[in-house]
Design a protein around this motif. Structure first.
Motif, short mmCIF file in Angstrom:
data_model
loop_
_atom_site.label_atom_id
_atom_site.label_comp_id
_atom_site.label_asym_id
_atom_site.label_seq_id
_atom_site.Cartn_x
_atom_site.Cartn_y
_atom_site.Cartn_z
N CYS A 16 65.41 -13.19 97.31
CA CYS A 16 65.05 -12.61 96.02
C CYS A 16 64.63 -13.73 95.07
N PRO A 17 63.64 -13.52 94.25
CA PRO A 17 62.94 -12.27 93.98
C PRO A 17 61.71 -12.05 94.84
N THR A 19 61.40 -11.00 97.81
CA THR A 19 61.44 -9.74 98.55
C THR A 19 60.79 -8.63 97.74
N THR A 20 61.15 -8.51 96.48
CA THR A 20 60.60 -7.44 95.65
C THR A 20 59.12 -7.67 95.34
N VAL A 21 58.71 -8.92 95.22
CA VAL A 21 57.29 -9.23 94.98
C VAL A 21 56.45 -8.75 96.16
N GLU A 44 72.13 -8.24 98.31
CA GLU A 44 71.35 -8.42 97.08
C GLU A 44 69.90 -7.93 97.24
N PRO A 45 69.19 -8.32 98.29
CA PRO A 45 67.84 -7.77 98.47
C PRO A 45 67.86 -6.25 98.65
N ASN A 48 68.20 -4.87 95.08
CA ASN A 48 67.02 -5.17 94.26
C ASN A 48 65.77 -4.43 94.73
N SER A 52 63.76 -1.57 92.64
CA SER A 52 62.34 -1.78 92.36
C SER A 52 61.50 -0.60 92.85
#
Length: 80
Positions: A16-17, A19-21, A44-45, A48, A52
């Protein structure tokens, strides 16, 4: 690719971050109604990426663990 085909995005190697990107970039390039399996690694991923996906208005159809490792998760997502 037809509406019934399922894409796979494996971001287990990212932290992260990023992964979300990567998830957002892939979802942005899909058409409405397409389904994708998104593979993430770690709690956490998982939190998140799920947050997202929902905040972008997409639907998580299913969340499951993978058989490869206990900390791996798979989201089945349909693009809004």
């Amino acid at each position: 690719m037809t509406k019934n085909d399922i894409n796979v995005l494996d971001v287990r190697h990212l932290i992260c971050p990023m992964t979300t990107v990567h998830v957002r970039l892939r979802l942005d390039n899909m058409t409405s109604g397409e389904v994708i399996n998104i593979l993430v690694k770690g709690e956490e991923p998982r939190r998140n990426v799920a947050s997202s996906i929902r905040s972008l208005g997409h639907e998580i159809l299913e969340t499951s663990g993978t058989s490869e490792a206990a900390e791996d998760y798979c989201f089945r997502v349909v693009k809004a």
